[in-house]
Design an enzyme around this catalytic site. Structure first.
Site, PDB file in Angstrom:
ATOM      1  N   GLU A 160      45.485  37.559  77.400  1.00 14.01           N
ATOM      2  CA  GLU A 160      46.833  37.635  78.078  1.00 14.01           C
ATOM      3  C   GLU A 160      47.426  38.982  77.997  1.00 14.01           C
ATOM      4  O   GLU A 160      46.869  39.835  76.371  1.00 14.01           O
ATOM      5  CB  GLU A 160      47.986  36.524  78.699  1.00 14.01           C
ATOM      6  CG  GLU A 160      47.337  35.531  78.308  1.00 14.01           C
ATOM      7  CD  GLU A 160      46.970  35.148  80.126  1.00 14.01           C
ATOM      8  OE1 GLU A 160      47.596  35.912  80.454  1.00 14.01           O
ATOM      9  OE2 GLU A 160      47.176  33.995  80.175  1.00 14.01           O
TER      10      GLU A 160
ATOM     11  N   ASN B 294      48.423  39.363  85.848  1.00 15.66           N
ATOM     12  CA  ASN B 294      48.705  40.364  85.242  1.00 15.66           C
ATOM     13  C   ASN B 294      47.698  40.372  83.649  1.00 15.66           C
ATOM     14  O   ASN B 294      48.057  41.412  82.649  1.00 15.66           O
ATOM     15  CB  ASN B 294      49.685  38.991  84.034  1.00 15.66           C
ATOM     16  CG  ASN B 294      47.901  37.861  83.053  1.00 15.66           C
ATOM     17  OD1 ASN B 294      47.367  38.405  83.592  1.00 15.66           O
ATOM     18  ND2 ASN B 294      48.685  37.312  82.416  1.00 15.66           N
TER      19      ASN B 294
ATOM     20  N   HIS C  46      44.957  39.691  82.774  1.00 13.33           N
ATOM     21  CA  HIS C  46      44.472  39.408  81.615  1.00 13.33           C
ATOM     22  C   HIS C  46      42.660  39.996  81.971  1.00 13.33           C
ATOM     23  O   HIS C  46      42.052  40.108  83.189  1.00 13.33           O
ATOM     24  CB  HIS C  46      44.909  37.698  81.517  1.00 13.33           C
ATOM     25  CG  HIS C  46      44.202  37.127  82.613  1.00 13.33           C
ATOM     26  ND1 HIS C  46      45.193  35.670  82.620  1.00 13.33           N
ATOM     27  CD2 HIS C  46      43.309  37.074  83.329  1.00 13.33           C
ATOM     28  CE1 HIS C  46      43.988  34.858  83.024  1.00 13.33           C
ATOM     29  NE2 HIS C  46      43.737  36.017  84.321  1.00 13.33           N
TER      30      HIS C  46
ATOM     31  N   ASP D 234      35.789  31.662  78.603  1.00 13.47           N
ATOM     32  CA  ASP D 234      36.603  31.138  78.175  1.00 13.47           C
ATOM     33  C   ASP D 234      36.216  29.071  78.850  1.00 13.47           C
ATOM     34  O   ASP D 234      35.442  29.090  79.220  1.00 13.47           O
ATOM     35  CB  ASP D 234      37.757  31.172  78.700  1.00 13.47           C
ATOM     36  CG  ASP D 234      38.017  31.392  79.873  1.00 13.47           C
ATOM     37  OD1 ASP D 234      37.386  30.882  80.861  1.00 13.47           O
ATOM     38  OD2 ASP D 234      38.575  32.999  80.220  1.00 13.47           O
TER      39      ASP D 234
END
Ligand code: PGA
Length: 251
Positions: A152, A145, A147, A76
Site C-alpha cells: 500500500e 491507490n 498498490h 499475496d
C-alpha cells in the site's frame, strides 16, 4: 544496466487486453523452457486478470498450450481467514488458475498467512521462489491507490515478502466478496516490492477508467512510496497492457 522503462500497449477494450496479455504470458513460459528452466508464473488475484486467465485456460483446453510443468506463485494472501474459507487467495487461485490451466496443485505457492511469525514466513517464501529459479513472468494488477500486491502507499521498496495492514480503500474495494464489510481481513502477507522486482518480467494489466489515475501516477509520476506501482519504472522488463479507459490519462 540500461533501463528503458515500462513498455505500454493500449488496446480498445478488456477482451483485447486479455488476448495480448495471454500471448505474452505463454511466450514467457516458452522462453523459460528454451532457457532450460522450469517455468514459474506469478499470479495475482482480483478481477482484472480473470479474462487473461480464461484465455490461457482456452489455450490449454484446445491443446495450443500445455502448462503441466509450470509453477504458480501467488502475490499475496489474506491473514485471518479460516483454513477452508473460499475467499482465501489459495482457494481463489485453485479455482481460477490451477484447475483451468491444468497445473499440478502441488506447484502452487502461496505465502503462509497462518504462520506464527510472519517475518519468518515471508523470508521462507522468498527463499522458495529463489529455489525455483525465480519468477519468469509476474502478472500484476494495480490498485486504485497505486498498490501492487498488497504493498500500500508508503510501502518500503526494499522489503521482501512481509505482513501488511490493508489500506481502508483496499478493504472497501474488496468488500464485495464479504457479506459484512467488517469481515474483510485487516492484514495480509504480500510479496514485497523487492520480491516483485526480482521477477524477470512484469506483466501489468489495467482496465477501466477507475485505474486511470493510478496508472498515470505509476508510469508518469515520480518513483515515490506514495504510488507503490511507480517502482515499475525501475525494472528492465515491464509490459503494461491497458485498455483505452485505463490509459486515458497517459496521452
Ligand atoms: P482488481 O484489483 O483487479 O480487482 O481491480 C487490482 C488490485 O487491487 O491490485
Amino acid at each position: 544496466m540500461k533501463v528503458t522503462g515500462p513498455r505500454l500497449v493500449v488496446l480498445p477494450e478488456p477482451g483485447a487486453v486479455a488476448d495480448e496479455a495471454a500471448r505474452v504470458l505463454l511466450d514467457s513460459v516458452g522462453e523459460a523452457r528454451a532457457a532450460g528452466r522450469t517455468p514459474v508464473v506469478g499470479v495475482a488475484t482480483g478481477s482484472t486478470p480473470q479474462p487473461l486467465y480464461a484465455r490461457v485456460a482456452e489455450a490449454v483446453a484446445t491443446g495450443a498450450a500445455d502448462l503441466a510443468d509450470v509453477w504458480a506463485v501467488a502475490l499475496d494472501e489474506y491473514v485471518g481467514l479460516a483454513a477452508d474459507d473460499p475467499r482465501r487467495y489459495r482457494a481463489e487461485l485453485l479455482r481460477t488458475v490451477v484447475g483451468p490451466w491444468g497445473l499440478d496443485p502441488g506447484r502452487l505457492l502461496v505465502p503462509d498467512a497462518d504462520a506464527p511469525e510472519p517475518d519468518v514466513a515471508g523470508a521462507a517464501y522468498d527463499a522458495r521462489i529463489a529455489a525455483l529459479g525465480g519468477v519468469d513472468v509476474q502478472v500484476l494488477g494495480i490498485g486504485r491507490n497505486g498498490h501492487l500486491g498488497f504493498n500500500e502507499p508508503g510501502a518500503d521498496a526494499g522489503r521482501g515478502t512481509h505482513r501488511v495492514r490493508l489500506a481502508e480503500s483496499t478493504r472497501e474495494a474488496n468488500a464485495a466478496h464479504f457479506p459484512d464489510p467488517r469481515d474483510v481481513p485487516r492484514e495480509a502477507l504480500t510479496q514485497g516490492l523487492a520480491t516483485i522486482l526480482r521477477a524477470r518480467r512484469l506483466l501489468l494489466v489495467a482496465t477501466s477508467e477507475a485505474k486511470a489515475p493510478a496508472l498515470a501516477a505509476a508510469l508518469r509520476g515520480p518513483v515515490h512510496p506514495d504510488c507503490p506501482a511507480s517502482v515499475l519504472q525501475q525494472h528492465p522488463d515491464v509490459l503494461v497492457v491497458a485498455d483505452e479507459a485505463a490509459a486515458g490519462l497517459l496521452r
